[in-house]
Design an enzyme around this catalytic site. Structure first.
Site, PDB file in Angstrom:
ATOM      1  N   LYS A   1       0.819  -1.215   0.000  1.00  0.00           N
ATOM      2  CA  LYS A   1       0.000   0.000   0.000  1.00  0.00           C
ATOM      3  C   LYS A   1       0.851   1.263   0.000  1.00  0.00           C
ATOM      4  CE  LYS A   1      -1.758   2.008   3.926  1.00  0.00           C
ATOM      5  NZ  LYS A   1      -1.624   3.466   3.935  1.00  0.00           N
ATOM      6  N   ASN A   2       1.815   1.337   0.894  1.00  0.00           N
ATOM      7  CA  ASN A   2       2.535   2.600   1.028  1.00  0.00           C
ATOM      8  C   ASN A   2       3.508   2.853  -0.123  1.00  0.00           C
ATOM      9  OD1 ASN A   2       1.030   3.245   3.214  1.00  0.00           O
ATOM     10  ND2 ASN A   2       2.570   2.710   4.736  1.00  0.00           N
TER      11      ASN A   2
ATOM     12  N   ARG B   1      -5.149  10.579   3.035  1.00  0.00           N
ATOM     13  CA  ARG B   1      -4.031  11.426   3.449  1.00  0.00           C
ATOM     14  C   ARG B   1      -2.904  11.439   2.424  1.00  0.00           C
ATOM     15  NH1 ARG B   1      -2.294  14.174   7.757  1.00  0.00           N
ATOM     16  NH2 ARG B   1      -0.043  14.228   7.578  1.00  0.00           N
TER      17      ARG B   1
ATOM     18  N   CYS C   1      -5.462  13.823  12.153  1.00  0.00           N
ATOM     19  CA  CYS C   1      -5.371  12.404  11.881  1.00  0.00           C
ATOM     20  C   CYS C   1      -5.589  11.614  13.149  1.00  0.00           C
ATOM     21  CB  CYS C   1      -3.989  12.135  11.319  1.00  0.00           C
ATOM     22  SG  CYS C   1      -3.636  10.419  11.205  1.00  0.00           S
TER      23      CYS C   1
ATOM     24  N   ARG D   1      -0.090  15.448  12.478  1.00  0.00           N
ATOM     25  CA  ARG D   1       0.747  15.015  11.354  1.00  0.00           C
ATOM     26  C   ARG D   1       0.994  16.204  10.440  1.00  0.00           C
ATOM     27  NH1 ARG D   1      -1.373   9.275   9.233  1.00  0.00           N
ATOM     28  NH2 ARG D   1       0.542   9.276   8.000  1.00  0.00           N
ATOM     29  N   PRO D   2       1.870  17.107  10.882  1.00  0.00           N
ATOM     30  CA  PRO D   2       2.150  18.280  10.047  1.00  0.00           C
ATOM     31  C   PRO D   2       2.864  17.872   8.765  1.00  0.00           C
ATOM     32  CG  PRO D   2       3.677  18.182  11.897  1.00  0.00           C
ATOM     33  CD  PRO D   2       2.707  17.060  12.095  1.00  0.00           C
ATOM     34  N   ILE D   3       2.841  18.758   7.770  1.00  0.00           N
ATOM     35  CA  ILE D   3       3.607  18.471   6.536  1.00  0.00           C
ATOM     36  C   ILE D   3       4.632  19.581   6.295  1.00  0.00           C
ATOM     37  CG2 ILE D   3       1.834  17.032   5.451  1.00  0.00           C
ATOM     38  CD1 ILE D   3       1.308  19.499   3.605  1.00  0.00           C
ATOM     39  N   ASP D   4       5.073  20.189   7.406  1.00  0.00           N
ATOM     40  CA  ASP D   4       6.048  21.282   7.282  1.00  0.00           C
ATOM     41  C   ASP D   4       7.324  20.841   6.559  1.00  0.00           C
ATOM     42  OD1 ASP D   4       6.198  19.721   9.788  1.00  0.00           O
ATOM     43  OD2 ASP D   4       8.040  20.855  10.138  1.00  0.00           O
ATOM     44  N   GLN D   5       7.764  19.610   6.787  1.00  0.00           N
ATOM     45  CA  GLN D   5       9.010  19.148   6.147  1.00  0.00           C
ATOM     46  C   GLN D   5       8.829  19.021   4.632  1.00  0.00           C
ATOM     47  OE1 GLN D   5      11.961  18.626   7.958  1.00  0.00           O
ATOM     48  NE2 GLN D   5      10.777  19.464   9.645  1.00  0.00           N
TER      49      GLN D   5
ATOM     50  N   ASP E   1       3.749   0.863  11.994  1.00  0.00           N
ATOM     51  CA  ASP E   1       2.546   0.266  11.403  1.00  0.00           C
ATOM     52  C   ASP E   1       2.314  -1.172  11.875  1.00  0.00           C
ATOM     53  OD1 ASP E   1       2.209   2.640  10.093  1.00  0.00           O
ATOM     54  OD2 ASP E   1       2.933   1.922   8.155  1.00  0.00           O
TER      55      ASP E   1
ATOM     56  N   ILE F   1       7.037   7.170  16.882  1.00  0.00           N
ATOM     57  CA  ILE F   1       6.770   7.903  15.628  1.00  0.00           C
ATOM     58  C   ILE F   1       5.543   8.821  15.750  1.00  0.00           C
ATOM     59  CG2 ILE F   1       6.387   7.686  13.124  1.00  0.00           C
ATOM     60  CD1 ILE F   1       9.088   6.488  13.999  1.00  0.00           C
TER      61      ILE F   1
ATOM     62  N   ARG G   1      -8.915  -0.139   3.681  1.00  0.00           N
ATOM     63  CA  ARG G   1      -8.009   0.813   3.023  1.00  0.00           C
ATOM     64  C   ARG G   1      -6.674   0.157   2.695  1.00  0.00           C
ATOM     65  NH1 ARG G   1      -6.068   4.439   6.634  1.00  0.00           N
ATOM     66  NH2 ARG G   1      -4.665   4.708   4.909  1.00  0.00           N
TER      67      ARG G   1
HETATM   68  N1  EPU Z   1       6.372  14.747  10.544  1.00  0.00           N
HETATM   69  C1  EPU Z   1       6.525  16.086  10.787  1.00  0.00           C
HETATM   70  N2  EPU Z   1       6.544  16.949   9.724  1.00  0.00           N
HETATM   71  C2  EPU Z   1       6.410  16.510   8.446  1.00  0.00           C
HETATM   72  C3  EPU Z   1       6.258  15.142   8.193  1.00  0.00           C
HETATM   73  C4  EPU Z   1       6.241  14.263   9.280  1.00  0.00           C
HETATM   74  O1  EPU Z   1       6.645  16.509  11.937  1.00  0.00           O
HETATM   75  O2  EPU Z   1       6.424  17.337   7.526  1.00  0.00           O
HETATM   76  C5  EPU Z   1       6.346  13.812  11.674  1.00  0.00           C
HETATM   77  C6  EPU Z   1       5.028  13.055  11.770  1.00  0.00           C
HETATM   78  O3  EPU Z   1       4.064  13.783  12.485  1.00  0.00           O
HETATM   79  C7  EPU Z   1       5.445  11.778  12.471  1.00  0.00           C
HETATM   80  C8  EPU Z   1       6.837  11.538  11.940  1.00  0.00           C
HETATM   81  O4  EPU Z   1       7.305  12.806  11.437  1.00  0.00           O
HETATM   82  O5  EPU Z   1       5.511  12.012  13.844  1.00  0.00           O
HETATM   83  C9  EPU Z   1       6.954  10.521  10.832  1.00  0.00           C
HETATM   84  O6  EPU Z   1       6.018  10.813   9.808  1.00  0.00           O
HETATM   85  P1  EPU Z   1       6.214  10.348   8.308  1.00  0.00           P
HETATM   86  O7  EPU Z   1       6.237  11.555   7.455  1.00  0.00           O
HETATM   87  O8  EPU Z   1       7.369   9.403   8.236  1.00  0.00           O
HETATM   88  O9  EPU Z   1       4.895   9.523   8.061  1.00  0.00           O
HETATM   89  P2  EPU Z   1       3.887   9.676   6.854  1.00  0.00           P
HETATM   90  O10 EPU Z   1       4.618   9.860   5.589  1.00  0.00           O
HETATM   91  O11 EPU Z   1       2.829  10.661   7.209  1.00  0.00           O
HETATM   92  C10 EPU Z   1       3.903   7.153   6.273  1.00  0.00           C
HETATM   93  C11 EPU Z   1       2.895   6.052   6.083  1.00  0.00           C
HETATM   94  C12 EPU Z   1       2.322   5.677   7.443  1.00  0.00           C
HETATM   95  C13 EPU Z   1       3.449   5.232   8.339  1.00  0.00           C
HETATM   96  C14 EPU Z   1       4.522   6.332   8.430  1.00  0.00           C
HETATM   97  C15 EPU Z   1       5.741   5.923   9.219  1.00  0.00           C
HETATM   98  C16 EPU Z   1       2.029   6.392   3.889  1.00  0.00           C
HETATM   99  C17 EPU Z   1       0.918   6.843   3.048  1.00  0.00           C
HETATM  100  N3  EPU Z   1       1.846   6.518   5.201  1.00  0.00           N
HETATM  101  O12 EPU Z   1       3.219   8.244   6.854  1.00  0.00           O
HETATM  102  O13 EPU Z   1       1.462   4.588   7.194  1.00  0.00           O
HETATM  103  O14 EPU Z   1       2.952   4.970   9.622  1.00  0.00           O
HETATM  104  O15 EPU Z   1       4.957   6.694   7.112  1.00  0.00           O
HETATM  105  O16 EPU Z   1       6.327   4.797   8.674  1.00  0.00           O
HETATM  106  O17 EPU Z   1       3.042   5.919   3.403  1.00  0.00           O
HETATM  107  C18 EPU Z   1      -0.262   3.092   7.673  1.00  0.00           C
HETATM  108  O18 EPU Z   1       0.073   2.488   6.644  1.00  0.00           O
HETATM  109  O19 EPU Z   1      -1.069   2.635   8.519  1.00  0.00           O
HETATM  110  C19 EPU Z   1       0.332   4.394   7.948  1.00  0.00           C
HETATM  111  C20 EPU Z   1      -0.159   5.227   8.839  1.00  0.00           C
END
Ligand code: EPU
Length: 429
Positions: free
Chosen positions: A22-23, A93, A117, A122-126, A305, A327, A397
């Site tokens: 999926k991911n 998402r 979420c 789950r910010p996307i600032d990065q 996960d 995480i 999902r």
């Molecule tokens: N984070 C920030 N800022 C950002 C991005 C992330 O602070 O801009 C923080 C997040 O809040 C979190 C940590 O960094 O605390 C890690 O987040 P990451 O960006 O790695 O996670 P993601 O990309 O939002 C993906 C998977 C998740 C999985 C995580 C960690 C997808 C679509 N989602 O999420 O999958 O848990 O990586 O491996 O690939 C799931 O499949 O059930 C699921 C939630």
């Protein structure tokens, strides 16, 4: 809405085939926008996150054909407007991957801001910082993220925090930027490598995926490609834990054992039998299960996960186990549901203390999110009596044909439609 009804207590036995990851697919499907011609994607799982991703492409003007057996031909070359329909984007998402891919192709993108979420903030600032480093302006207007770049120019991107989504979005945009992009402190998950392999098969120049530093030399064009997605590490891990929790004996096929190492090592510590083959893993449990500690970490650490599933297994083990979630800040919401089934778990911040209870009892429960839902399925399979799981759309999902796969292993699980039993919420993951 549908619910699962499970009569537990039957050991899972037999063989199960793992579907595409999926991911990985939620990144690879948007990535086809970067190609100038059609792509053929194989090993695409039949899950709702895939349907939404394909629907987004279709609504944007792509030609999407289902060739059967998990294979799709997608020609996104006719897409001209870099805007993702709001209603579809907010249902998933991972629709934020359209930001990176549209930015790479059109130098602009408009996609709904992913909301709050179930797993916590789950910010996307990065992600946005990475786009800015490549020369884009990012703003938020009426719930939409608006990104514009006159030119995309390769740059150094250092992530303050390891982020899977941020790394993927940076790769998607940078592969069409001018010059060299170096991503430091990159995520190393198998799906990062899979996306890089797919982009490289389209003509991108990406090196180092799977390590901390990814180097991307931008190219002017990407061509269509044929690509088979890797097997789903988390689906495999979920069946591994289900086999262990039911004291079963299951051969889990179509896996990459290397991707599963952190899970197999933990299972072995708990007392579960693990036998590795080239593309399959046998899991059997015939002795006592014992306590252990688990801390979730970015890959190659233990995956967040898999945290709800392994915690469920630890409820059945002897002794006190400690599970630390590093995480996400809200990934223990399933604990209340497990307590209804007799679990003894206390949670303090990011730490759960699990007192092994040996057995669980069936109860009506609600899936709070995807992996928590999978954990409740495992609990129901292992428990005595009947477990009814509500809100299973979360589970669908990310797990292809879960009830059929489990039934083929001897589980007593059925899906029942209960009209009007629940309101479907926004889907996240
Ligand atoms: N984070 C920030 N800022 C950002 C991005 C992330 O602070 O801009 C923080 C997040 O809040 C979190 C940590 O960094 O605390 C890690 O987040 P990451 O960006 O790695 O996670 P993601 O990309 O939002 C993906 C998977 C998740 C999985 C995580 C960690 C997808 C679509 N989602 O999420 O999958 O848990 O990586 O491996 O690939 C799931 O499949 O059930 C699921 C939630």
């Amino acid at each position: 809405m549908d619910k699962f009804i499970i009569k537990g207590g039957k050991p899972l036995k037999g063989e199960v085939n793992i579907s595409g990851a999926k991911n990985a697919v939620v990144a690879i499907i948007p990535a086809v926008i970067l190609a100038d011609g059609p792509c053929v994607l194989e090993n695409i799982p039949d899950i709702s996150d895939v349907s939404i991703s394909l629907r987004i492409l279709y609504e944007m003007g792509a030609d999407v054909r289902n060739l059967g057996s998990g294979t799709y031909r997608i020609d996104a070359s006719k897409i001209t407007v870099p805007v993702v329909p709001y209603e579809l984007a907010r249902r998933m998402r991972a629709s934020y991957y359209f930001l990176g891919t549209l930015l790479g192709k059109f130098h602009k993108a408009r996609v709904a801001m992913p909301g709050g979420c179930y797993l916590g903030d789950r910010p996307i600032d990065q992600h946005l910082r990475a786009f800015s480093a490549l020369g884009a302006d990012c703003s938020l207007e009426n719930g939409m993220i608006d990104i514009n770049a006159g030119m995309l120019i390769g740059n150094q991107i250092y992530f303050d925090k390891i982020t899977v989504g941020g790394t993927i979005n940076a790769m998607l945009a940078a592969c069409r930027a001018t010059g060299l992009t170096v991503i430091e402190n990159a995520a190393k998950e198998p799906h990062i490598v899979d996306l890089a392999n797919f982009l490289n098969s389209m003509g991108a120049d990406i090196m180092g995926a799977g390590t901390d530093v990814i180097k991307i030399r931008g190219v002017k064009h990407l061509k269509g490609a044929q690509y088979a997605v890797i097997p789903d590490q988390i689906e495999a891990g979920t069946y591994m834990v289900a086999a262990a929790a039911t004291k079963g004996d299951v051969l889990i096929k179509n896996v990459i054992p290397k991707h599963l190492e952190s899970i197999t090592q933990k299972l072995a510590k708990i007392g579960v039998g693990v036998e590795e083959f080239d593309e399959s893993i046998r899991i059997y449990a015939d002795g006592p299960l014992v306590k252990t500690s688990v801390k979730t970490m970015p890959h190659p650490g233990f995956p967040t996960d898999m945290q709800p599933q392994i915690s469920t297994l630890l409820c059945l083990a002897e002794g006190t186990s400690i599970v630390t979630e590093e995480i996400f800040n809200n990934r223990f919401r399933y604990v209340d549901e497990l307590r209804r089934m007799g679990a003894d778990i206390s949670v303090e911040g990011k730490v759960a203390v699990i007192e092994g209870v040996g057995k669980l009892m069936g109860a009506p429960v609600t899936a709070p999110d995807l992996r928590a839902g999978a954990a409740l399925v495992i609990a129901g399979l292992a428990a005595s009596g009947v477990t009814e799981i509500d809100d299973i759309y979360h589970i669908e999902r990310g797990y292809e044909n879960i009830e059929e796969k489990l039934r083929s292993l001897g589980a007593d699980i059925v899906k029942k439609n209960v009209p009007g039993s629940s309101v479907r919420k926004v889907e996240v993951g």
